[in-house]
Design a protein around this motif. Structure first.
Motif, short mmCIF file in Angstrom:
data_model
loop_
_atom_site.label_atom_id
_atom_site.label_comp_id
_atom_site.label_asym_id
_atom_site.label_seq_id
_atom_site.Cartn_x
_atom_site.Cartn_y
_atom_site.Cartn_z
N PRO A 2 0.83 -1.20 -0.07
CA PRO A 2 0.14 -0.07 -0.04
C PRO A 2 0.87 1.39 -0.02
N LYS A 3 0.11 2.33 -0.54
CA LYS A 3 1.02 3.69 -0.46
C LYS A 3 0.74 4.32 0.61
N PRO A 4 1.76 4.89 1.28
CA PRO A 4 1.70 5.75 2.47
C PRO A 4 0.71 6.85 2.22
N LEU A 5 0.07 7.22 3.37
CA LEU A 5 -0.81 8.51 3.50
C LEU A 5 -0.33 9.04 4.37
N SER A 6 -0.03 10.76 4.17
CA SER A 6 0.56 11.82 4.91
C SER A 6 0.33 12.85 4.43
N LEU A 7 -0.18 13.88 5.23
CA LEU A 7 -0.29 15.45 5.01
C LEU A 7 0.64 16.08 5.20
N HIS A 8 1.23 16.79 3.99
CA HIS A 8 2.24 17.56 4.37
C HIS A 8 2.00 18.75 4.96
N GLU A 9 2.89 19.41 5.94
CA GLU A 9 2.50 20.38 6.72
C GLU A 9 2.43 21.88 5.99
N ASP A 10 3.13 21.79 4.70
CA ASP A 10 3.23 22.94 3.89
C ASP A 10 2.19 22.79 2.79
N ARG A 11 1.31 22.15 2.80
CA ARG A 11 0.27 21.97 1.53
C ARG A 11 -0.36 23.11 1.31
N LEU A 12 -0.44 23.43 0.18
CA LEU A 12 -1.22 24.55 -0.50
C LEU A 12 -0.63 25.77 -0.11
N PHE A 13 0.83 26.09 0.55
CA PHE A 13 1.39 27.17 0.90
C PHE A 13 2.21 27.37 -0.45
N PRO A 14 2.64 28.83 -0.76
CA PRO A 14 3.25 29.11 -2.00
C PRO A 14 4.80 28.52 -2.02
#
Length: 486
Positions: A2-14
């Motif tokens: 399975p592929k890992p799932l994580s939310l990048h802390e800088d998502r959607l930032f410039p």
């Protein structure tokens, strides 16, 4: 594997490092603010009964037209996805429907749905592997186990999500029994948030609505008014609006095909109403009646204080086959060009300079933002701009909204963010996306020396919290200490 799932802390930032650093600092000041959700379509029965959600399909897939419209566009039949039909519950096996959904995750790459779902999977349910065909049963079983626990009951999730106000949306033919149950519950007395309603009179205002005649009869009965007369019909609206206000409503909501308004003489409005009732009306009469009723609703709002929301510009239920099989709001509503300058003029001529009136206008026609809506909202005291809506409730749509409206209308002729969702668990994700995008936009203004960072930080709080609270007249709800987010 399975592929890992994580939310990048800088998502959607410039992407530019210096601007990204400013965005991070701005976001830190708004990330944990309470959620103001002043307009949406969650089911009040969830919070009245507080019954466990049954399974992943009925909670996450079947109510979310963003998801099944994408699958339908790729040839996946809605009958197989757990979507209820006009005849009742879906015959699809919930696990089979979930497996089908899981096997098509690539379709959502680059869409806001992927952002929202990943947030739900990671932050709400604690998954660290991505959903795909190989993990479908893992997800389905684990979500089912969690939903059976007290921590995942609707009221517990409401509190966990740090929701201060959540507005549902009901027809004037709704008896509001669920809202009564919520108000009288022990939870309402102990929770630091509250659930309120909003007045959506479309079924008794739109003569082309398929339920117009049945709704009109119920409407008159609930209001105790004879709606065969124009005066009785108007009084029925006043009566039902008072009932909604007693249930916590601070707004009305109007999903008309266009933004047309009219200001007929009373005798002409009465004659039009009787043509509608006599069944001799034309399509032009139907449009004129809707237009007149927007002005009548504005008049009533000056009396009772309800904020008006106008959601025009959608060709609703475009797919006739889906409509007749599954009903309204099944992902087949399509944006169309919409005029605001001329369409709103009759209402604005009458009430546009009234600071006591608040009319929030949304659009699906982005070409109207800079050309029409921002200049209108930048002038008329009664008019405010709703946030990027529906197809534009997305990172790029939000950025375009700010870019096209800020220089003319500023930030303070807009109303912050509302999520307009039926998918309860996506509410924190949607607000997080909006906060990140706004912080990125403000960071760019700081980097270009158009705002100081202190001004940007204050504006970020206003966009995330204060503007929605003020625009929807929710100031009576006092700010609460931040609770742990999902």
């Amino acid at each position: 594997m399975p592929k890992p799932l994580s939310l990048h802390e800088d998502r959607l930032f410039p992407a530019e490092p210096a601007v990204r650093d400013v965005a991070r600092r701005l976001y830190a000041g708004v990330a944990s603010l309470p959620i103001i959700s002043p307009h949406g379509h969650t089911d009040p029965e969830w919070f009245a009964a507080d019954a466990p959600f049954s399974d992943a399909t009925s909670l996450l897939l079947a109510p979310d037209h963003y998801l099944y419209r994408m699958l339908y566009s790729q040839g996946v039949p809605m009958e197989a996805l757990g979507v209820p039909t006009c005849k009742g519950a879906s015959p699809a096996d919930p696990r089979a429907a979930w497996r089908l959904f899981a096997g098509h995750q690539r379709l959502f790459r680059g869409t806001p749905s992927a952002l929202w779902l990943d947030h739900v999977y990671s932050e709400v349910f604690g998954f660290d592997v991505a959903l795909d065909a190989s993990t479908a049963d893992l997800y389905y079983d684990r979500i089912g186990e969690l939903l059976a626990t007290p921590a995942f009951r609707p009221r517990a999730l409401f509190d966990r999500f740090n929701i201060e106000v959540l507005a549902t949306t009901e027809s004037p033919t709704d008896d509001l029994a669920h809202h009564k149950t919520i108000r009288e519950s022990g939870w309402a007395k102990t929770s630091s948030g509250r659930v309120v309603t909003a007045y959506r009179p479309d079924p008794v205002i739109d003569p082309e609505h398929e339920d117009f005649w049945v709704s009109l009869e119920t409407f008159g009965r609930l209001a105790g008014q004879d709606v065969s007369f124009w005066s009785g019909y108007l009084e029925a609206h006043r009566v039902r609006r008072r009932a909604f206000i007693a249930a916590g409503a601070t707004s009305s909501d109007h999903g008309h095909p266009s933004a047309a308004t009219a200001d007929l003489a009373p005798v002409d409005a009465e004659a039009l109403y009787h043509r509608i009732l006599d069944g001799v009306r034309s399509k032009e009469d139907a449009e004129l009646f809707r237009a007149q009723m927007l002005t009548e609703m504005a008049r009533m709002s000056l009396d009772d204080g309800l904020v008006m929301q106008i959601h025009p510009g959608s060709f609703r239920n475009h797919n006739a086959r889906v409509f007749w099989s599954f009903g309204r709001d099944k992902g087949a509503d399509i944006p169309q060009p919409t005029d605001y300058v001329r369409a709103l003029k009759p209402l604005l001529d009458r009430f546009g300079s009234e600071p006591a009136l608040s009319v929030i206008v949304f659009t699906l026609d982005e070409t109207a933002y800079s050309r029409e809506l921002a200049p209108l909202a930048g002038h008329y005291p009664a008019l405010k701009l709703g946030p990027a809506w529906w197809f534009h409730d997305s990172p790029e749509g939000m950025r375009r909204f700010r870019e096209q409206t800020t220089e003319t209308a500023g930030f303070y002729n807009t109303v912050g963010f509302n999520d307009d969702t039926r998918a309860f668990l996506s509410i924190p994700a949607r607000h997080d996306v909006a906060r990140r995008v706004d912080c990125g936009f403000l960071a760019r203004l700081v980097a270009e020396h158009r705002l100081s960072e202190d001004e940007a930080a204050e504006t970020a709080v206003d966009l995330a919290y204060n503007l929605a609270k003020r625009a929807y007249k929710l100031d009576a709800v006092q700010p609460q200490p931040s609770r742990a987010s999902g």
